[in-house]
Design an enzyme around this catalytic site. Structure first.
Site, PDB file in Angstrom:
ATOM      1  N   ASP A  27      -0.897  -4.689  -0.514  1.00 41.61           N
ATOM      2  CA  ASP A  27      -0.285  -3.409  -0.150  1.00 41.61           C
ATOM      3  C   ASP A  27       1.222  -3.466  -0.424  1.00 41.61           C
ATOM      4  O   ASP A  27       1.879  -4.470  -0.134  1.00 41.61           O
ATOM      5  CB  ASP A  27      -0.554  -3.154   1.349  1.00 41.61           C
ATOM      6  CG  ASP A  27      -0.065  -1.804   1.826  1.00 41.61           C
ATOM      7  OD1 ASP A  27      -0.915  -0.950   2.125  1.00 41.61           O
ATOM      8  OD2 ASP A  27       1.165  -1.605   1.898  1.00 41.61           O
ATOM      9  N   ASN A  58       9.481   6.146  -1.973  1.00 44.50           N
ATOM     10  CA  ASN A  58       9.326   7.573  -2.296  1.00 44.50           C
ATOM     11  C   ASN A  58      10.471   8.403  -1.731  1.00 44.50           C
ATOM     12  O   ASN A  58      11.005   9.278  -2.417  1.00 44.50           O
ATOM     13  CB  ASN A  58       8.010   8.100  -1.742  1.00 44.50           C
ATOM     14  CG  ASN A  58       6.832   7.763  -2.626  1.00 44.50           C
ATOM     15  OD1 ASN A  58       6.929   7.812  -3.851  1.00 44.50           O
ATOM     16  ND2 ASN A  58       5.713   7.410  -2.032  1.00 44.50           N
ATOM     17  N   ASP A  84       5.451   6.666  -8.406  1.00 46.71           N
ATOM     18  CA  ASP A  84       4.326   6.592  -9.350  1.00 46.71           C
ATOM     19  C   ASP A  84       4.575   5.549 -10.430  1.00 46.71           C
ATOM     20  O   ASP A  84       3.675   4.792 -10.816  1.00 46.71           O
ATOM     21  CB  ASP A  84       4.103   7.956 -10.020  1.00 46.71           C
ATOM     22  CG  ASP A  84       3.319   8.909  -9.129  1.00 46.71           C
ATOM     23  OD1 ASP A  84       2.966   8.504  -8.008  1.00 46.71           O
ATOM     24  OD2 ASP A  84       3.070  10.051  -9.564  1.00 46.71           O
ATOM     25  N   GLU A 111      -1.266   3.034  -2.241  1.00 45.41           N
ATOM     26  CA  GLU A 111      -0.462   1.893  -2.709  1.00 45.41           C
ATOM     27  C   GLU A 111      -1.154   0.615  -2.292  1.00 45.41           C
ATOM     28  O   GLU A 111      -0.533  -0.382  -1.970  1.00 45.41           O
ATOM     29  CB  GLU A 111       0.976   1.953  -2.169  1.00 45.41           C
ATOM     30  CG  GLU A 111       1.156   2.705  -0.876  1.00 45.41           C
ATOM     31  CD  GLU A 111       0.765   1.895   0.369  1.00 45.41           C
ATOM     32  OE1 GLU A 111      -0.375   2.098   0.832  1.00 45.41           O
ATOM     33  OE2 GLU A 111       1.593   1.102   0.858  1.00 45.41           O
TER      34      GLU A 111
HETATM   35  P1  GH3 Z   1       3.983  -0.819   4.939  1.00 47.21           P
HETATM   36  O1  GH3 Z   1       4.935  -1.854   4.475  1.00 47.21           O
HETATM   37  O2  GH3 Z   1       3.635  -0.965   6.365  1.00 47.21           O
HETATM   38  O3  GH3 Z   1       2.778  -0.782   4.075  1.00 47.21           O
HETATM   39  O4  GH3 Z   1       4.728   0.582   4.809  1.00 47.21           O
HETATM   40  P2  GH3 Z   1       4.404   1.771   3.808  1.00 47.21           P
HETATM   41  O5  GH3 Z   1       5.519   2.746   3.868  1.00 47.21           O
HETATM   42  O6  GH3 Z   1       4.107   1.219   2.470  1.00 47.21           O
HETATM   43  O7  GH3 Z   1       3.059   2.314   4.400  1.00 47.21           O
HETATM   44  P3  GH3 Z   1       2.551   3.768   4.715  1.00 47.21           P
HETATM   45  O8  GH3 Z   1       1.065   3.641   4.765  1.00 47.21           O
HETATM   46  O9  GH3 Z   1       3.251   4.328   5.916  1.00 47.21           O
HETATM   47  O10 GH3 Z   1       2.966   4.656   3.488  1.00 47.21           O
HETATM   48  C1  GH3 Z   1       2.341   4.566   2.245  1.00 47.21           C
HETATM   49  C2  GH3 Z   1       3.025   5.513   1.340  1.00 47.21           C
HETATM   50  O11 GH3 Z   1       2.529   5.427   0.010  1.00 47.21           O
HETATM   51  C3  GH3 Z   1       2.853   6.937   1.773  1.00 47.21           C
HETATM   52  C4  GH3 Z   1       2.576   7.706   0.494  1.00 47.21           C
HETATM   53  O12 GH3 Z   1       3.513   8.720   0.303  1.00 47.21           O
HETATM   54  C5  GH3 Z   1       2.732   6.679  -0.584  1.00 47.21           C
HETATM   55  N1  GH3 Z   1       1.791   6.874  -1.650  1.00 47.21           N
HETATM   56  C6  GH3 Z   1       0.444   6.779  -1.579  1.00 47.21           C
HETATM   57  N2  GH3 Z   1      -0.115   7.047  -2.789  1.00 47.21           N
HETATM   58  C7  GH3 Z   1       0.906   7.318  -3.633  1.00 47.21           C
HETATM   59  C8  GH3 Z   1       0.974   7.677  -5.015  1.00 47.21           C
HETATM   60  O13 GH3 Z   1      -0.036   7.789  -5.727  1.00 47.21           O
HETATM   61  N3  GH3 Z   1       2.205   7.885  -5.561  1.00 47.21           N
HETATM   62  C9  GH3 Z   1       3.345   7.763  -4.804  1.00 47.21           C
HETATM   63  N4  GH3 Z   1       4.509   7.976  -5.408  1.00 47.21           N
HETATM   64  N5  GH3 Z   1       3.293   7.441  -3.505  1.00 47.21           N
HETATM   65  C10 GH3 Z   1       2.110   7.212  -2.928  1.00 47.21           C
HETATM   66 MG    MG Z   2       2.445  -0.030   2.184  1.00 46.23          MG
HETATM   67 MG    MG Z   3      -0.841   1.164   2.874  1.00 45.86          MG
END
Ligand code: GH3
Ligand code: MG
Ligand code: MG
Ligand code: MG
Length: 315
Positions: free
Chosen positions: A193, A201, A210, A236
């Site tokens: 992860d 973002n 992305d 992610e």
């Molecule tokens: P942690 O270290 O605990 O994993 O924190 P985190 O911020 O990575 O975890 P969280 O699950 O809170 O957030 C995941 C983020 O990933 C939220 C979402 O906007 C972003 N995300 C998910 N899929 C995509 C994608 O396809 N493209 C982009 N740009 N962002 C994405």
């Molecule tokens: Mg994460």
């Molecule tokens: Mg995650």
């Protein structure tokens, strides 16, 4: 082709030109015990720029198919010595699906169509029909194969990273687990992860996010190609599954990968940033476990990696 001066025929003609280009060099097999018919159909198909293989009966057809795995369409006669067309169709279907090799039955027998279709043929055309109909059906069946292949690709592959998409990833993991359990092999399940990706973002924008995911996906594909099954099962979140001898050394490879990711420079325009990943790597025996239980335990290890400060691999 008979082209009438009506809009439908003109439209068909336009589509046909695109089809001829798309299907050029596609390999097809003509199976018929009559040398005259075989030669005639072969000439017709070669004029459509298809690559034509020939066989005089079902037995020979199976041999030709085995030797030429790229053949995509089989045109088969009904009655032939040694093995007839229906039996041939059924035999092809034992190992190849209708989206893999198309069978177009070409026969003159009454009621043969239903029999052929029940045996697994994709389509049927009568020998008495105009050759134009035969050609239309050849191209239609090749187009359908392409469509099915494209659809499968879309369903199975994650668009952004080219890795297995969620459903296919878990399917492949289950297959691997089944084999490993039977063989008594070791297994490894990794859940990976991106750290604080929400911040990435928020700071650099979704497009930059992305781009980072795309580059991470590319690195995963390069670092862990077959026999490792790699997929993107969440936004992610990425997974790796491997069984048998390749399990050995995986924790070290993962640690090296984590380090490589840390040094990856993601740049968009004049801005540059870095990402880190956390991973949980579960090593277990496939026997006495289910894929779900392995993923749950790997997830618990990933949680530990996050708790311990991120940018680390917990085994
Ligand atoms: P942690 O270290 O605990 O994993 O924190 P985190 O911020 O990575 O975890 P969280 O699950 O809170 O957030 C995941 C983020 O990933 C939220 C979402 O906007 C972003 N995300 C998910 N899929 C995509 C994608 O396809 N493209 C982009 N740009 N962002 C994405
Ligand atoms: Mg994460
Ligand atoms: Mg995650
Ligand atoms: Mg015959």
């Amino acid at each position: 082709y008979v082209v009438k001066r009506n809009p439908e025929d003109m439209q068909y003609l336009i589509r046909l030109v695109a089809r001829l280009a798309a299907n050029e060099g596609t390999e097809v097999l003509v199976v018929d015990d009559s040398p005259v018919w075989r030669a005639h159909i072969a000439a017709l198909l070669r004029r459509q720029r298809l690559t034509v293989h020939l066989a005089a009966d079902g037995v020979e057809a199976l041999e030709v198919l085995e030797a030429n795995r790229n053949i995509r369409l089989v045109l088969t006669d009904h009655f032939m010595p040694r093995m007839d067309g229906e039996t041939l169709t059924a035999r092809i279907r034992r190992s190849r699906g209708i989206e893999d090799v198309a069978v177009l039955a070409v026969s003159s027998g009454e009621g043969a169509a239903a029999q052929f279709l029940k045996s697994g043929a994709n389509d049927y055309v009568s020998k008495q029909a105009a050759f134009e109909e035969l050609l239309c059906r050849v191209h239609m069946n090749l187009d359908l194969l392409d469509l099915m292949r494209r659809n499968r690709e879309l369903a199975e592959r994650d668009e952004l990273t080219g890795l297995y998409a969620r459903r296919r990833f878990f399917e492949r993991a289950a297959d691997l687990h089944r084999h490993a359990a039977r063989a008594g092999d070791a297994m490894a399940v990794v859940m990976l992860d991106v750290d604080h990706f929400k911040r990435v973002n928020d700071t650099y924008g979704h497009v930059a996010g992305d781009l980072a995911l795309r580059q991470l996906g590319m690195m995963l594909r390069r670092a862990f190609d077959e026999p490792v099954v790699a997929g993107r099962y969440g936004g992610e979140e990425f997974g790796l599954v491997v069984a048998g001898a390749s399990v050995q050394g995986l924790p070290d490879r993962l640690e090296a990968f984590r380090h490589d990711v840390e040094r990856l420079e993601v740049s968009l325009g004049d801005r540059m940033f870095w990402i880190t990943i956390s991973a949980g790597c579960l090593l277990a025996s496939a026997c006495g476990s289910t894929p779900d239980s392995l993923f749950a335990r790997a997830d618990a290890l990933l949680y530990q990696a996050k708790q311990q400060g991120r940018n680390r691999v917990v085994v």
